[in-house]
Design a protein around this motif. Structure first.
Motif, PDB file in Angstrom:
ATOM      1  N   SER A 143       0.012   4.922  -1.736  1.00  0.00           N
ATOM      2  CA  SER A 143      -0.647   5.915  -2.586  1.00  0.00           C
ATOM      3  C   SER A 143       0.237   6.360  -3.735  1.00  0.00           C
ATOM      4  O   SER A 143      -0.252   6.862  -4.751  1.00  0.00           O
ATOM      5  CB  SER A 143      -1.061   7.139  -1.764  1.00  0.00           C
ATOM      6  N   ALA A 144       1.556   6.181  -3.595  1.00  0.00           N
ATOM      7  CA  ALA A 144       2.469   6.554  -4.678  1.00  0.00           C
ATOM      8  C   ALA A 144       2.439   5.542  -5.813  1.00  0.00           C
ATOM      9  O   ALA A 144       2.696   5.889  -6.965  1.00  0.00           O
ATOM     10  CB  ALA A 144       3.897   6.689  -4.142  1.00  0.00           C
ATOM     11  N   CYS A 199      -0.306   3.338  -6.306  1.00  0.00           N
ATOM     12  CA  CYS A 199      -1.675   3.082  -6.791  1.00  0.00           C
ATOM     13  C   CYS A 199      -2.519   4.317  -6.498  1.00  0.00           C
ATOM     14  O   CYS A 199      -2.033   5.305  -5.965  1.00  0.00           O
ATOM     15  CB  CYS A 199      -2.271   1.829  -6.149  1.00  0.00           C
ATOM     16  N   ASP A 200      -3.778   4.279  -6.839  1.00  0.00           N
ATOM     17  CA  ASP A 200      -4.625   5.464  -6.701  1.00  0.00           C
ATOM     18  C   ASP A 200      -4.960   5.741  -5.237  1.00  0.00           C
ATOM     19  O   ASP A 200      -4.869   4.867  -4.372  1.00  0.00           O
ATOM     20  CB  ASP A 200      -5.917   5.271  -7.497  1.00  0.00           C
ATOM     21  N   ASN A 201      -5.361   6.994  -4.976  1.00  0.00           N
ATOM     22  CA  ASN A 201      -5.666   7.425  -3.610  1.00  0.00           C
ATOM     23  C   ASN A 201      -6.823   6.662  -2.978  1.00  0.00           C
ATOM     24  O   ASN A 201      -6.815   6.409  -1.772  1.00  0.00           O
ATOM     25  CB  ASN A 201      -5.975   8.924  -3.595  1.00  0.00           C
ATOM     26  N   ALA A 246      -5.582   3.208  -1.860  1.00  0.00           N
ATOM     27  CA  ALA A 246      -4.670   3.376  -0.722  1.00  0.00           C
ATOM     28  C   ALA A 246      -5.449   3.694   0.548  1.00  0.00           C
ATOM     29  O   ALA A 246      -5.132   3.170   1.625  1.00  0.00           O
ATOM     30  CB  ALA A 246      -3.660   4.469  -1.020  1.00  0.00           C
ATOM     31  N   GLY A 266       1.618  11.223  -0.806  1.00  0.00           N
ATOM     32  CA  GLY A 266       2.313  10.195  -1.581  1.00  0.00           C
ATOM     33  C   GLY A 266       1.992  10.244  -3.059  1.00  0.00           C
ATOM     34  O   GLY A 266       2.833   9.890  -3.902  1.00  0.00           O
ATOM     35  N   GLY A 267       0.786  10.686  -3.382  1.00  0.00           N
ATOM     36  CA  GLY A 267       0.369  10.681  -4.777  1.00  0.00           C
ATOM     37  C   GLY A 267       0.997  11.754  -5.643  1.00  0.00           C
ATOM     38  O   GLY A 267       0.976  11.644  -6.878  1.00  0.00           O
ATOM     39  N   THR A 275       1.177   8.134 -11.522  1.00  0.00           N
ATOM     40  CA  THR A 275       0.182   7.102 -11.246  1.00  0.00           C
ATOM     41  C   THR A 275      -0.537   7.335  -9.920  1.00  0.00           C
ATOM     42  O   THR A 275      -1.533   6.674  -9.637  1.00  0.00           O
ATOM     43  CB  THR A 275       0.853   5.723 -11.206  1.00  0.00           C
ATOM     44  N   GLY A 276      -0.020   8.273  -9.099  1.00  0.00           N
ATOM     45  CA  GLY A 276      -0.575   8.433  -7.770  1.00  0.00           C
ATOM     46  C   GLY A 276      -1.634   9.498  -7.638  1.00  0.00           C
ATOM     47  O   GLY A 276      -2.481   9.425  -6.756  1.00  0.00           O
ATOM     48  N   ASP A 277      -1.607  10.509  -8.518  1.00  0.00           N
ATOM     49  CA  ASP A 277      -2.556  11.610  -8.388  1.00  0.00           C
ATOM     50  C   ASP A 277      -2.929  12.141  -9.766  1.00  0.00           C
ATOM     51  O   ASP A 277      -2.063  12.313 -10.625  1.00  0.00           O
ATOM     52  CB  ASP A 277      -1.954  12.725  -7.538  1.00  0.00           C
TER      53      ASP A 277
END
Length: 413
Positions: free
Chosen positions: A117-118, A120-122, A125, A157-158, A163-165
Motif C-alpha cells: 500500500s505504500a 501503490c494505491d489502497n 493493495a 502503509g499509505g 503515492t500511497g494515500d
C-alpha cells in the motif's frame, strides 16, 4: 428542518449498511438510492437562481466519483485477469511457504499489505492481499481477522508516501509537510500494524496451507502481469515528476494490456480479454457511488464546515485525533479538504499527526475507507457487524500509532 431531512437520509443509508444481514437488501442499492434522492431533494428545495450553482457542484462531485470509478475499473480489471489466470496464486506460492503457522502468516500478511500500500494505491493493495488470503486454507474466523488486519495495514502503509494515500498527497501539495518528514510516519505505521497483529493473534492456533493452483498460465499472462506492475511504478513516477493523475496512467496501462492481448491472441481470445472488464463486481462501484454522493450532499449543506469549526475549538493534537475518528464516518478526502481550507496554524508535528490520523482513522469502521469498502464487497465474511467486533482492537492500535507519531514528530521536529 430540510437539513435534518437530508441528514436523516445519510443516517438511514448508514443503518441500511449496518443491518444488511437483517434486511437482505444489497448495501449498494440502498446507498445509491439515498445518495441520489438526497441530491434530488436538494434541487427541489433550491431556489431557481440557485440551480446553476447546485448543478455545478453536482458535476464536480460526479467528476471526482468518475475519476475514482475509472481508477477502480482499471485496477480491478488487471486483478480480475491475473486472478482468473492463476498468476497471483502462483506468485503467492513463490513468496510464501507452502505451510506455516497462522500467527506467522498473520505477521507476513500485515507486512505484505503495508509495504504494497505504500508503493501503490489502497484499492490495488487490498485486492491483491485479499486474493492472497483466498490462496490459503483458512477457517472463517481466521480469515476475518486477517482481512481486518489487512484493512488497517493498507491504510497505515499509505500515510508515509504521497503515492500511497490521497490525503497524504493533499497535505503535501499544500506545503505543510516534506517527503522526508512523511517517511518518518513509516515507524508508527509499522509499529501500530504489528501491535494489532499481536492482539489479533491471541487465540489463533494451527497451521495454514496454500491451496495448490491447478491453473496454468501462458507467456501472455506473464507479460500482462509485467504491464500491471510497471503501471504501478510508472503511476508513482509520473505523478511525482510530472503531476500526471494516477487514473490517466492506469488507463494507459489498461489500454496497453488490450493492445498486447491483440498482438498475442486471435480475435476470439482478444474478446475474452476484454470480457474481464465485465467480470468486475459492479456492486463495489455502485456502493462507492452512493457513499460519495451522500458525502457530497453533506458537504453541500455545510456539515463538513461545521466539523472544521469544531476542530478549531480544541488543542490541535486532540482535534487531529478526533478528526481521524471522524474520517471513519465521513470520507477522509472531503474532510481533509475542509480542514486544509480552514488553514489551521499547526506545527510540523501536528501536521504529521493529522496526516496519520486521517489516513488510518478510517480503519475503525469498515465503511470508513476504500480498503474497507472493497474488502466488504469482496469477502462474504466481512459485514458491518462482524467487523465491528474488532473496533476495540483497532482503536487501541490507532491510539498507539497516533501516540508514537506525536512523540517521534516532537522529538525530531
Amino acid at each position: 428542518m430540510f437539513q435534518y431531512l437530508l441528514i436523516a437520509f445519510a443516517v438511514l443509508a448508514l443503518l441500511s449498511i449496518i443491518f444488511e444481514e437483517v434486511t437482505h437488501i444489497n448495501k449498494a442499492k440502498t446507498t445509491l438510492f439515498f445518495g441520489c434522492i438526497s441530491w434530488v431533494a436538494l434541487f427541489i428545495h433550491a431556489q431557481p437562481d440557485q440551480h446553476s450553482i447546485l448543478n455545478h457542484n453536482l458535476e464536480e462531485n460526479l467528476l471526482e466519483i468518475a475519476v475514482l470509478w475509472l481508477f477502480l475499473m482499471s485496477t480491478m480489471t488487471f486483478v480480475a485477469y491475473l486472478n482468473a489466470k492463476g498468476v497471483i496464486q502462483v506468485g503467492v506460492q513463490k513468496l510464501f511457504p507452502a505451510q506455516l503457522s497462522k500467527r506467522r502468516l498473520m505477521l507476513l500478511v500485515a507486512l505484505f499489505s503495508l509495504v504494497l500500500s505504500a508503493i501503490c494505491d489502497n484499492v490495488t493493495a487490498t485486492l491483491v492481499t485479499l486474493t492472497l488470503l483466498e490462496s490459503f486454507d483458512l477457517d472463517k474466523k481466521t480469515k476475518l481477522k486477517m482481512a481486518v488486519l489487512t484493512i488497517f495495514a493498507v491504510n497505515s502503509g499509505g500515510v508515509s508516501l504521497i503515492t500511497g494515500d490521497v490525503t497524504t498527497l493533499m497535505i503535501f501539495l499544500d506545503g505543510h509537510v516534506k517527503i522526508s518528514e512523511l517517511l518518518m510516519l513509516l515507524i508508527p505505521a509499522i509499529a501500530s500494524v504489528f501491535f494489532l497483529a499481536v492482539i489479533l493473534s491471541f487465540g489463533t492456533k494451527g497451521q495454514a496451507t496454500i491451496t495448490p493452483s491447478e491453473q496454468s498460465y501462458e507467456k501472455i499472462d506473464i507479460v500482462i502481469a509485467g504491464i500491471f506492475f510497471s503501471t504501478i511504478i510508472l503511476t508513482m513516477a509520473f505523478n511525482i515528476f510530472f503531476q500526471i493523475p494516477p487514473v490517466l496512467t492506469f488507463l494507459s496501462g489498461l489500454s496497453i494490456m488490450f493492445l498486447v492481448g491483440r498482438t498475442y491472441k486471435t480475435d476470439t481470445e482478444v474478446t475474452l480479454i476484454l470480457d474481464y472488464v465485465r467480470k468486475i463486481e459492479y456492486d463495489t462501484l455502485l456502493f462507492f457511488l452512493g457513499i460519495l454522493l451522500i458525502v457530497g450532499m453533506l458537504k453541500e449543506i455545510g456539515v463538513l464546515e461545521l466539523i472544521t469549526e469544531l476542530y478549531s475549538k480544541f488543542d490541535p493534537n486532540i482535534s487531529n485525533f478526533l478528526a481521524g475518528i471522524g474520517s471513519a464516518l465521513l470520507d477522509n478526502v472531503p474532510l481533509t479538504a475542509a480542514l486544509l481550507k480552514a488553514d489551521p496554524a499547526l506545527t510540523t508535528p501536528q501536521w504529521l499527526g493529522l496526516t496519520y490520523a486521517v489516513g488510518v482513522g478510517g480503519s475503525l469502521l469498515v465503511i470508513g475507507s476504500s480498503a474497507g469498502i472493497i474488502a466488504m464487497s469482496k469477502m462474504k465474511e466481512i459485514t458491518f457487524m462482524s467487523y465491528s467486533k474488532y473496533i476495540p482492537a483497532l482503536f487501541a492500535a490507532y491510539v498507539f500509532g497516533y501516540a508514537v507519531t506525536i512523540v517521534l514528530a516532537q522529538h525530531f521536529y
